[in-house]
Motif scaffolding. Structure first.
Motif, PDB file in Angstrom:
ATOM      1  N   LEU A 194       4.496  -6.580 -17.631  1.00 15.62           N
ATOM      2  CA  LEU A 194       5.441  -6.237 -16.582  1.00 15.62           C
ATOM      3  C   LEU A 194       4.795  -5.215 -15.669  1.00 15.62           C
ATOM      4  O   LEU A 194       4.203  -4.248 -16.136  1.00 15.62           O
ATOM      5  N   GLU A 195       4.893  -5.439 -14.353  1.00 18.70           N
ATOM      6  CA  GLU A 195       4.486  -4.445 -13.371  1.00 18.70           C
ATOM      7  C   GLU A 195       5.720  -4.100 -12.564  1.00 18.70           C
ATOM      8  O   GLU A 195       6.407  -4.982 -12.068  1.00 18.70           O
ATOM      9  N   LEU A 196       6.013  -2.799 -12.466  1.00 12.37           N
ATOM     10  CA  LEU A 196       7.113  -2.286 -11.660  1.00 12.37           C
ATOM     11  C   LEU A 196       6.529  -1.358 -10.616  1.00 12.37           C
ATOM     12  O   LEU A 196       5.549  -0.666 -10.881  1.00 12.37           O
ATOM     13  N   HIS A 197       7.142  -1.304  -9.433  1.00 11.66           N
ATOM     14  CA  HIS A 197       6.632  -0.400  -8.407  1.00 11.66           C
ATOM     15  C   HIS A 197       7.759   0.119  -7.526  1.00 11.66           C
ATOM     16  O   HIS A 197       8.846  -0.462  -7.460  1.00 11.66           O
ATOM     17  N   GLU A 200       0.843  -1.190   0.000  1.00 11.93           N
ATOM     18  CA  GLU A 200       0.000   0.000   0.000  1.00 11.93           C
ATOM     19  C   GLU A 200       0.879   1.241   0.000  1.00 11.93           C
ATOM     20  O   GLU A 200       1.869   1.322   0.722  1.00 11.93           O
ATOM     21  N   GLY A 201       0.532   2.192  -0.842  1.00  6.88           N
ATOM     22  CA  GLY A 201       1.312   3.417  -0.963  1.00  6.88           C
ATOM     23  C   GLY A 201       2.345   3.378  -2.066  1.00  6.88           C
ATOM     24  O   GLY A 201       2.976   4.393  -2.368  1.00  6.88           O
ATOM     25  N   SER A 202       2.528   2.222  -2.696  1.00  7.20           N
ATOM     26  CA  SER A 202       3.465   2.116  -3.814  1.00  7.20           C
ATOM     27  C   SER A 202       2.873   2.774  -5.055  1.00  7.20           C
ATOM     28  O   SER A 202       1.665   2.842  -5.225  1.00  7.20           O
ATOM     29  N   HIS A 203       3.754   3.221  -5.920  1.00  5.69           N
ATOM     30  CA  HIS A 203       3.368   3.726  -7.237  1.00  5.69           C
ATOM     31  C   HIS A 203       3.730   2.625  -8.224  1.00  5.69           C
ATOM     32  O   HIS A 203       4.778   1.979  -8.078  1.00  5.69           O
ATOM     33  N   ALA A 204       2.872   2.392  -9.218  1.00  2.00           N
ATOM     34  CA  ALA A 204       3.105   1.269 -10.125  1.00  2.00           C
ATOM     35  C   ALA A 204       3.062   1.700 -11.579  1.00  2.00           C
ATOM     36  O   ALA A 204       2.347   2.637 -11.954  1.00  2.00           O
ATOM     37  N   LEU A 205       3.809   0.991 -12.386  1.00  4.05           N
ATOM     38  CA  LEU A 205       3.799   1.118 -13.831  1.00  4.05           C
ATOM     39  C   LEU A 205       3.513  -0.274 -14.367  1.00  4.05           C
ATOM     40  O   LEU A 205       4.179  -1.240 -13.975  1.00  4.05           O
ATOM     41  N   ILE A 206       2.532  -0.376 -15.261  1.00  2.49           N
ATOM     42  CA  ILE A 206       2.209  -1.663 -15.873  1.00  2.49           C
ATOM     43  C   ILE A 206       2.408  -1.518 -17.374  1.00  2.49           C
ATOM     44  O   ILE A 206       1.896  -0.594 -17.990  1.00  2.49           O
ATOM     45  N   VAL A 207       3.186  -2.436 -17.938  1.00  3.42           N
ATOM     46  CA  VAL A 207       3.513  -2.401 -19.352  1.00  3.42           C
ATOM     47  C   VAL A 207       3.046  -3.701 -19.988  1.00  3.42           C
ATOM     48  O   VAL A 207       3.280  -4.781 -19.446  1.00  3.42           O
ATOM     49  N   ASP A 237       8.826   9.182  -8.741  1.00  2.00           N
ATOM     50  CA  ASP A 237       9.806   9.621  -9.732  1.00  2.00           C
ATOM     51  C   ASP A 237      10.608   8.436 -10.274  1.00  2.00           C
ATOM     52  O   ASP A 237      10.939   8.391 -11.452  1.00  2.00           O
ATOM     53  N   ASP A 238      10.919   7.452  -9.421  1.00  2.00           N
ATOM     54  CA  ASP A 238      11.610   6.242  -9.898  1.00  2.00           C
ATOM     55  C   ASP A 238      10.776   5.513 -10.937  1.00  2.00           C
ATOM     56  O   ASP A 238      11.291   5.059 -11.965  1.00  2.00           O
ATOM     57  N   PRO A 296      10.200  -5.332  -9.629  1.00  2.00           N
ATOM     58  CA  PRO A 296       9.228  -5.969 -10.512  1.00  2.00           C
ATOM     59  C   PRO A 296       8.253  -6.818  -9.701  1.00  2.00           C
ATOM     60  O   PRO A 296       8.655  -7.654  -8.903  1.00  2.00           O
ATOM     61  N   GLY A 297       6.976  -6.570  -9.885  1.00  2.00           N
ATOM     62  CA  GLY A 297       5.955  -7.355  -9.195  1.00  2.00           C
ATOM     63  C   GLY A 297       5.414  -8.457 -10.071  1.00  2.00           C
ATOM     64  O   GLY A 297       5.038  -9.519  -9.595  1.00  2.00           O
TER      65      GLY A 297
END
Length: 189
Positions: free
Chosen positions: A57-60, A14-21, A65-66, A45-46
């Protein structure tokens, strides 16, 4: 998102920021994760999953900013821009009121936690690309946190969401999902 079927990695908290590709062909996701992790080693990578036609791919990270920098590195490395993404397309949505006990049992048959209960209202929502199911679920939870997120399927040919609760809460979630998906820019399918 931390434990989708067949995907393994570091679960986001909880509180993570995620990018899903999501990319096609599927094995191109290996280049994508290489670009992200080498440019921003602090992202985790999640999910790394190769499906029949796409890779996901999910990154968090706790640092938004990361995540943003990892996304920029991916786009630069594959020679694309944000406008190259596919615009979400809504395939189907329905609100089913007063779910029967038999209907609840069949919907819940593969669920390990959150379930629809008899008498509740059920929202079913389907879209492409599939990864937008995660975006839709996140936005729905923000506007109607009292609902139950029964299932989110964000890998495959289409993304699917099952949300249950009161009719009012489910309609609020549906309307927000539609608003958010309709506002995302990209190229047509």
């Amino acid at each position: 998102m931390g434990t989708p079927t067949r995907a393994r990695g570091y679960p986001p908290l909880e509180g993570s920021h995620a990018l899903i590709v999501e990319v096609a062909p599927g094995l191109a996701i290996e280049r994508v994760i290489d670009l992200a992790l080498k440019s921003v080693p602090s992202v985790e990578p999640g999910i790394l999953f190769v499906e029949r036609q796409v890779g996901v791919l999910e990154l968090h990270s706790f640092d938004a900013d990361d995540v943003r920098r990892a996304g920029e590195a991916i786009l630069a490395g594959i020679g694309c821009s944000p406008t190259d993404q596919l615009k979400p397309r809504i395939l189907y949505s329905d609100v089913i009121e007063d779910i029967t006990d038999q209907h609840a049992v069949i919907v819940n048959r593969n669920r390990q936690a959150s379930m629809v209960m008899p008498g509740e209202t059920l929202l079913v929502y389907e879209m492409t690309p599939a990864l937008f199911a995660a975006v839709a679920a996140n936005e729905a939870e923000k506007v109607a946190p009292e609902n139950t997120l029964v299932d989110v399927q964000m890998i495959g040919a289409a993304g699917r969401i099952y949300i249950s609760g009161t009719t009012e809460g489910v309609l609020r979630a549906r309307d927000e999902i539609t608003r958010v998906l309709s506002s995302i820019e990209g190229r047509e399918h």
